[in-house]
Design an enzyme around this catalytic site. Structure first.
Site, PDB file in Angstrom:
ATOM      1  N   TYR A  89      40.724  40.344  44.923  1.00 50.05           N
ATOM      2  CA  TYR A  89      39.805  40.118  46.038  1.00 50.05           C
ATOM      3  C   TYR A  89      40.487  40.009  47.401  1.00 50.05           C
ATOM      4  O   TYR A  89      40.241  40.797  48.295  1.00 50.05           O
ATOM      5  CB  TYR A  89      38.945  38.878  45.762  1.00 50.05           C
ATOM      6  N   PRO A 132      28.501  42.024  44.733  1.00 49.15           N
ATOM      7  CA  PRO A 132      27.291  42.481  44.050  1.00 49.15           C
ATOM      8  C   PRO A 132      26.022  42.062  44.791  1.00 49.15           C
ATOM      9  O   PRO A 132      25.994  41.063  45.505  1.00 49.15           O
ATOM     10  CB  PRO A 132      27.359  41.789  42.686  1.00 49.15           C
ATOM     11  N   SER A 147      28.940  45.836  33.587  1.00 50.42           N
ATOM     12  CA  SER A 147      28.798  44.394  33.448  1.00 50.42           C
ATOM     13  C   SER A 147      27.423  44.056  32.906  1.00 50.42           C
ATOM     14  O   SER A 147      26.421  44.588  33.376  1.00 50.42           O
ATOM     15  CB  SER A 147      28.992  43.728  34.813  1.00 50.42           C
ATOM     16  N   HIS A 202      32.508  37.975  46.121  1.00 47.14           N
ATOM     17  CA  HIS A 202      32.952  37.808  44.742  1.00 47.14           C
ATOM     18  C   HIS A 202      34.156  36.885  44.546  1.00 47.14           C
ATOM     19  O   HIS A 202      34.406  36.424  43.430  1.00 47.14           O
ATOM     20  CB  HIS A 202      33.305  39.198  44.194  1.00 47.14           C
TER      21      HIS A 202
END
Length: 635
Positions: free
Chosen positions: A116, A129, A563, A352
């Protein structure tokens, strides 16, 4: 490449006592269980370091369906050298084991850094997301404000459980899970840097924030959501305050400062330094960063047919549709943004770095349940101070940065192709009836769909939760296995008997289940390999040849990034592909249907989200037909 939302097999906490619609959680005072969270965390095991030989063997097995035989032979030789007695592999393994002995979790800090904070593509689409909720029952500004007031109250209700340390502990297979991520999502924010970002969590400060940020028509407001006696504002009070905000920002004449957060992280890092030179700007940015969460009250969105409504809602949740719509009505560095449109569109976007999907979904399940049970009253609200509008001084240089951000965001918005589809033929019920894991069944269907389109298998990522361990994040379930490859190659072969195909399907499902159990137990390969590579860098040693190998690059080039994010609410999470010629696939299996979000990039001529979505539907139906038409062998 790593920023992928997390799969969960976690049982979500059941709703708390529902006797009073206003308080799904008991009031603060009597219920605080001091130290409960810390004592729970201390009782969790540490993430193990898998055996070196085991990981090397499993890595070779994982490569079999996705690389050529000569590539596999080359990797085998490199792994033999790497594992030689007294060699580099053993040295790095010892270093990792030592690190594990003196840290709470040998992986997590490295993972957040690599996946990240050092990832420099925009968080929008590439990392953060979106989550699409069912369409809400309003179509105007008043309905939007009423729902927003209830939503804020629902989040504060959930926050009470976090503040009191009374969140129900979640379990997986009877084992308690790490609850740390719940304590990271509120009052936190990503801070851009020139080479690496950071995350700050203000909930842990001596004076935790008492306000949220509300964005309307690209203008930012601070809304205090607690009274002076620390009780949360009622939904009726929140409604009044939101009306004041909307009246004070009825025009969209302001520069959309929020669109700066959509930039490439290096560009945003430079623009950020420029923006906060001015004290007014710095104070405004700090107020946004410190807020509990951000609420985005969106304006109009394009009119679309009912069939494409969910896909258009996903666009709003992921990136806002570009500068001409709502991409400037966001602050994408904020960990949690709730997004509510005037037309009933509703959902969220989350940054995230602090957390995976499950804590976000659990919070949202709670909020949706809360809003359904709550009716706004006509209680007197008393006079409250007006929410504070945040001011920005826009210099010519900042204006130029905003224009560049608009241009880049519009290119990205035009490039992303996202399809949200409801597979309505069956849900978890069919795989369960055949004693198969629904997640494994869907993953094998994805393998079949991809193989039918491209005639080869590809590296496939599915997130596995490591929350059985203290501060656990994720590892990779490699869904493309030798067993799944054998099944997909045989499925459309007319020379193969159906009984053989069923046997191959069962083996593929079982292989996926086995890998899943391995991953959630901390025995998968990907994070261990990353740890060995990071350990070499930490010890200033040359990176081992096995990590420079073409097969390793191929193994990390996830053309299918997937996912499973289950929830009680009939929603779906969505994210972009992690490679230019790949797909992002997120799904939520309900009892009798499955929500899918499939994404691809328009600039890649070999991928098409609609085609893959259609292929997945056909694969699921064909697999059901195979099972129904083939007599099961007697055990």
């Amino acid at each position: 490449m790593w920023g992928i939302c997390s799969r969960t097999a976690v049982a979500m906490p059941k709703p708390c006592g529902l006797l009073k619609p206003r308080h799904l959680v008991k009031p603060v005072s009597a219920t605080r269980v001091a130290g409960r969270y810390q004592s729970h965390q201390k009782g969790l095991p540490s993430l193990p370091v898998p055996l070196l030989q085991q990981t090397c063997e499993r890595y070779l097995t994982a490569l079999e369906p996705i690389v050529e035989p000569e590539e596999l032979n080359n990797t085998r030789k490199l792994l033999e050298e790497f594992q030689e007695a007294g060699g580099l592999g053993e040295k790095l393994q010892r270093g990792l084991e030592k690190r594990a002995g003196k840290t709470e979790n040998w992986l997590s800090a490295w993972w957040v850094q690599v996946a990240y904070l050092e990832y420099r593509l925009p968080v929008v689409v590439h990392s953060s997301p979106g989550l699409v909720l069912p369409r809400m029952n309003f179509t105007d500004k008043q309905g939007q404000i009423r729902f927003a007031a209830k939503l804020i109250a629902g989040v504060l209700d959930f926050k009470t459980m976090i503040d009191n340390e009374t969140l129900p502990v979640e379990y997986l297979g009877g084992k308690p899970l790490c609850m740390n991520q719940y304590y990271e999502v509120l009052s936190s924010c990503r801070i851009p840097g020139l080479k690496r970002d950071s995350v700050v969590n203000h909930a842990k400060s001596s004076r935790p924030p008492k306000h949220i940020t509300v964005v309307h028509n690209h203008q930012f407001f601070i809304l205090d959501v607690y009274n002076s006696d620390s009780t949360p504002l009622t939904p009726d009070q929140l409604h009044v305050q939101l009306e004041k905000i909307c009246r004070a920002s009825s025009e969209t004449s302001s520069e959309p400062v929020g669109i700066l957060t959509t930039q490439h992280r290096d560009s945003w890092g430079k623009a950020y330094q420029n923006l906060i030179k001015d004290k007014t700007n710095k104070d405004s940015v700090s107020a946004i960063q410190r807020s509990i969460f951000t609420l985005c009250l969106d304006g109009a969105t394009p009119q679309v047919s009912d069939d494409s409504y969910r896909s258009c809602a996903a666009i709003q949740m992921l990136h806002g549709g570009g500068s001409r719509w709502n991409s400037g009505n966001r602050w994408f560095d904020k960990t949690l943004q709730f997004i509510i449109g005037e037309d009933g569109t509703c959902g969220a976007n989350y940054e995230h770095a602090p957390a995976e999907g499950p804590p976000i979904v659990a919070l949202i399940d709670h909020v949706v349940e809360f809003t359904r049970k709550l009716e706004l009253g006509q209680s007197t609200t008393g006079s409250l101070p007006s929410p504070q509008k945040l001011r920005f001084n826009i210099t010519a240089e900042i204006k130029k940065d905003i224009e560049e951000a608009k241009h880049s965001m519009n290119i990205l918005a035009d490039d992303l192709n996202i399809r949200v589809e409801v597979f309505g033929h069956f849900g978890k019920n069919v795989p369960k009836a055949h004693k198969m894991s629904p997640d494994a069944f869907i993953q094998v269907a994805l393998q079949l769909a991809y193989y039918r389109m491209y005639h080869h298998c590809c590296a496939t990522y599915e997130s596995a939760s490591l929350r059985m361990f203290r501060l656990g994040r994720t590892d990779t379930i490699r869904s493309a296995s030798s067993a799944s490859a054998s099944f997909v190659k045989a499925f459309d072969d007319p020379s193969k008997q159906n009984t053989d195909k069923v046997s191959l399907l069962e083996k593929a499902v079982k292989a996926h289940r086995t890998y899943t159990n391995m991953a959630i137990s901390g025995q998968a390969i990907d994070r261990h390999l990353l740890g060995l590579k990071m350990q070499a860098m930490e010890e200033k040693l040359s990176v081992p040849d096995v990590f420079k190998d073409a097969a390793y690059a191929k193994a990390l080039h996830y053309k299918l990034s997937t996912s499973q994010v289950p929830s009680k609410t009939d929603c779906v999470m969505c994210f972009g592909p992690v490679v230019p010629n790949g797909y992002g696939v997120c799904y939520n299996p309900m009892d009798d249907h499955i929500n899918f979000a499939v994404s691809s990039f328009n600039t890649c001529k070999e991928t098409n989200a609609a085609h893959l979505a259609q292929a997945v539907e056909e694969a699921l139906l064909d697999m059901r037909t195979l099972l129904e038409q083939t007599p099961r062998a007697k055990l």
